[in-house]
Design an enzyme around this catalytic site. Structure first.
Site, PDB file in Angstrom:
ATOM      1  N   ASP A 124       5.574 -10.523   4.877  1.00  0.00           N
ATOM      2  CA  ASP A 124       4.907 -11.554   4.073  1.00  0.00           C
ATOM      3  C   ASP A 124       5.699 -12.018   2.856  1.00  0.00           C
ATOM      4  OD1 ASP A 124       2.653 -11.617   5.717  1.00  0.00           O
ATOM      5  OD2 ASP A 124       1.774  -9.890   4.712  1.00  0.00           O
ATOM      6  N   GLY A 136       0.823  -1.209   0.000  1.00  0.00           N
ATOM      7  CA  GLY A 136       0.000   0.000   0.000  1.00  0.00           C
ATOM      8  C   GLY A 136       0.853   1.252   0.000  1.00  0.00           C
ATOM      9  N   GLY A 196       0.079 -14.392   6.823  1.00  0.00           N
ATOM     10  CA  GLY A 196       0.038 -14.552   5.377  1.00  0.00           C
ATOM     11  C   GLY A 196      -1.390 -14.519   4.870  1.00  0.00           C
TER      12      GLY A 196
END
Lengths: 341, 341, 341, 341
Positions: free
Chosen positions: A127, A104, A170
């Site tokens: 992640d 983001g 995750g």
């Protein structure tokens, strides 16, 4: 040169190491001034910042979290957000902005870069789902924490003849599940990339017990989902929380496997512990290198890019490329592992 | 297929993970038979081996050391060594030999491969000095152990206003020193690749004290050497040991810095603890992947090569290339770090 | 002498260390024979056992779990259970039985002892709730694991301005919550011994935010309960699991505190990881001493008692006393801590 | 009330936890003022101190070292030292002094107390050699660090068929050697309290090899000494350092055992890493309790005493008693262990 740095998005071990490295390289070696915006983009939008000198970053290399704070505020979500960011950067005389963040944040960085902001991005995600870099800092620590927990859980599962379903982080990708599962010798690994067949999971676990083994460890990414219509216990139905949508898969699996196998099955949800605390040496080195190269890029006027690891080298990659696609676990990695179901 | 596996050379966390992975892939997935030679090449030369089934590798993934034992015996050092190895492999009906070892082992592997042995090498070294792979398993664990020690030592150095000289492994290359030093924020790092100037080291440390800091941490690779004729205390003169030739550099530095700076300086020699014990998750994953790919290479008849990591991929590299040159720390890594003297 | 040993009840780091110590002391020093019953009392009731020699206990000192397995079977729950146990002990020529277990196991041990069985008990509980011993092995490891998690969680809570509610083990007593909370500097600790007032918890946390702090850590024992009628969200109503009755308190608190404070609050449930894996050095030493003294007691014919730690000494205490009352956290320990609400 | 606190002597994990606890209890609960003297008694003698409020002790609970610094300066060694200390305490309006330190510090504390200073002592020593308390903080951390190192070393010794001689701290007492050796399953433990017979050590190790074992771990306290005239290699002769008189015993033993057994033997000297870094949860709890009780004693006017652990209670003990005799390892603890030679 005047450099602004900020940390945005979820927590990730190594953020402080980047901040420290930026300050060390910029202030000591280049004689720059560095300011840190508070709470991510929010600090830039509200002109909330402080000067970062050597003392400000003393002792933070091995510390989790971020001394600058973070938030999930994104400029594009706010009316005039991009314009405001640009005008504040100009007002403050900032020559380069180094945002450290995940998908983001890098998308926002690209938007601002397209709008004219001199940006050098630094990717972070526990992640490991940013496609243009081999890996980012934070992932190794998360895998390490999960593996250590799995090591502990194995002995207790074995002594008490249980199936333990261990949920790791995750939401969209199974990297932490895959690596911690491989590192700890899990018997089944379930990832978001491949909806699982509960019957296959039950069979795999059942075979172990048939072969005389006394326990099984199933590692499941929080975002893993069953193939539709195959589970008896529906996910989401038991949890009053709206905002933790995926917290249920381990519980769901435990119920389902107990039912099918007649063995005790227990869920363990590792949670936030995976994204906090002291980074591993690996992550500290990578974060330090990212910070150093970000400053160098700023001094070269190499904007609109972000740092990335390729093999053993740090390279610069266009932000546009960085946020294009999510890096999912490729199918050949499932084969290598043999227990991704 | 009948596969023989052996571990040779110094200890390295992750050896057992490779052995386990070879057995899992070969026995479970291919239906192969796997035998393990005892104590490295010695076992092959003396036909000393045992069968490795799933039970034999149960619970070893996270265990340090090697269940097969190791030695430094090299076939070429023995009269008829190569011929004997070849004849034993034929007698035992072994279709592929997977030696897991460092530079010396891989050189021997190449020799045997040239002599006709069907070999797939797996590189291991905590030193990270094998040139054709980005990294090998063992290195991450060694760096992690050294970093954890440095983290501990920093607080005690600070409280007691000391210079601590911490000697880490690395006879020929400074990788462990560089990475652990970067990870722990060392104030000076000394590596074998660049003979150090003791005056510069003393100055660097002295500047810290002049700036009001109360301690300094110097990380030195065991193989680091001063520029000739610059040290007052000569290395080697204080140690009755013949076989530990490099054990002295930290002691030597401590004496010298105390003399020059008038500050307490203490040597800490981390030693064997860096090459023992549970491997990190990173090393377990890499070791597991190496084992898997070695078996695949054997099944493809892809002999004379060894596994290597390139970016995120495991590739096969000719043994000839592997042992050609030592991978030293490149100069640009010194720049990134800023404290390699 | 022929000694039978068994492990019963929930998992606890250090069980293997006791088994090993019993075997070392009995076999090596006394020339005894040791047999291990499988899966707790079940093995005794079903004559399911194996001989334990030195090889059988090789390498288990630092391993979590129990090589003998465990179960929750209690002789008194079975028809003729006590009689059967007695007769099997006679048939097997066992001169002493050393059960290693918690409250339930020690109660059973007392019953069997009253029935004539030559018993030397060894207490184990991660919960620290056995009253006649200063502490038992397992507790230190559980506290250590919880503290390490809290250390990690603090940095992430701080960076992201959150309240983290961390649920640790302890159904009836708050020892793990108290010690891990003290060790990690928690801002509020909730224990089963003292039903909490949610308004007070919210105030305590709220005061931190008012004082400009950016986060709070609340440690809650799984058995902690609110004062009746004070919570908006009722415990138990959200969880489909019957058998995990107490899993809800952290979730309940998180919902409630978010409501009251308008701050993000997140539950973290540490779970089984607290009772698995490698024991701390403290627990290994204590477990080893317990095993040694249990064998000595057997040789003295000192039956009907169990080992206990008093100060730095291991003493023998009547089983009758051992199971009389639960050791709860005394009120003065709350004062010392200052944050038990 | 105005309380002065100082830390004196060698480093010890938990010092910061005591300081924090003193400040929390005194400032928050009693409304006291706390000042911290810099660098031990030196700060008191030179009126070098700073105010300690809550912010000053933020985040230090888990940090090694001491934020106040330390030194080995003792008032009695200086002309008019005691008089000066008394006059400064009066000038500064200090109502109670809390020195945190080991044997030397507590002796000085007693002297000053006899001279009229209002003192509450807090004992610290990683060596566990203070007789009137069951244990002090720092010891558990030191044992933990040594045990973790031994765990790592065991696997490497086994794979490479070596004798490892691991030197741990303990100049006058063998507590760290005993506990870490027991926790890690060492094959021989050598302590200062019992001069060792090298022939017996060699026999013990030799028996293991004769029995088919492939390695041995010998733990030796730095202050352990051979029975006079029994060693071939004389200690001290190889080391240019004057001030590290005991650094040689592991090296000496390694040379001697290699000679006698014809097996590779390697020394590992753990050094300062045992007294630095994050304290264990155990040590943090104990240190926190000591700090709390020291403040309470000050408020009761209970001077001339020090805090001590007896069982699970914190009690006050006269300083006079505290420094009377060194707490050595009692002979019955050797028996329990079975491998103290």
């Amino acid at each position: 040169m005047r450099i602004g740095v900020l940390t945005s998005g979820g927590d990730c071990p190594g953020l402080n190491a980047v901040i420290r490295s930026v300050v060390h390289r910029a202030v000591v070696d280049h004689g720059d001034e560095v300011i840190g915006f508070h709470d991510g983009w929010k600090g830039l939008l509200e002109c909330d910042y402080r000067k970062l000198d050597l003392d400000a970053v003393g002792g933070i290399l091995a510390r989790g979290g971020t001394i600058l704070g973070s938030s999930r505020v994104q400029p594009a979500q706010l009316r005039d957000g991009v314009a405001q960011a640009l005008s504040h950067v100009e007002d403050l005389g900032v020559d380069a902005v180094i945002p450290i963040g995940g998908e983001g944040t890098l998308k926002a960085a690209r938007l601002l870069s397209d709008g004219g902001l001199p940006i050098v991005g630094v990717p972070k995600t526990i992640d490991n789902d940013i496609s243009v870099t081999d890996v980012t800092f934070g992932f190794d620590t998360a895998v390490g924490v999960a593996t250590e927990a799995l090591d502990r859980l194995k002995t207790t599962a074995e002594s008490h003849q249980r199936v333990l379903i261990v949920e790791v982080m995750g939401r969209h990708t199974g990297w932490i599940a895959l690596h911690s599962g491989m590192a700890a010798g899990a018997h089944a690994i379930l990832v978001p990339e491949r909806p699982f067949d509960i019957t296959e999971v039950a069979e795999r676990v059942g075979e172990r017990f048939s072969a005389g083994k006394k326990f099984a460890i199933v590692v499941v990414a929080e975002g893993a989902k069953p193939q539709p219509g195959t589970m008896k216990y529906e996910q989401g139905s038991t949890d009053a929380y709206g905002h933790e949508r995926f917290s249920g898969v381990a519980r769901q699996l435990a119920l389902e496997l107990e039912d099918r196998l007649g063995k005790e099955a227990r869920p363990v949800i590792l949670g936030h512990v995976q994204r906090g605390g002291t980074p591993t040496a690996y992550d500290r080195v990578l974060a330090t290198r990212f910070g150093w190269h970000a400053v160098e890029a700023a001094h070269r006027g190499d904007f609109g890019n972000m740092t990335a690891l390729r093999g053993t080298e740090i390279v610069m990659v266009p932000l546009a490329e960085a946020v294009d696609t999510l890096k999912t676990v490729p199918a050949e990695r499932y084969d290598e592992c043999g227990c991704v179901l």
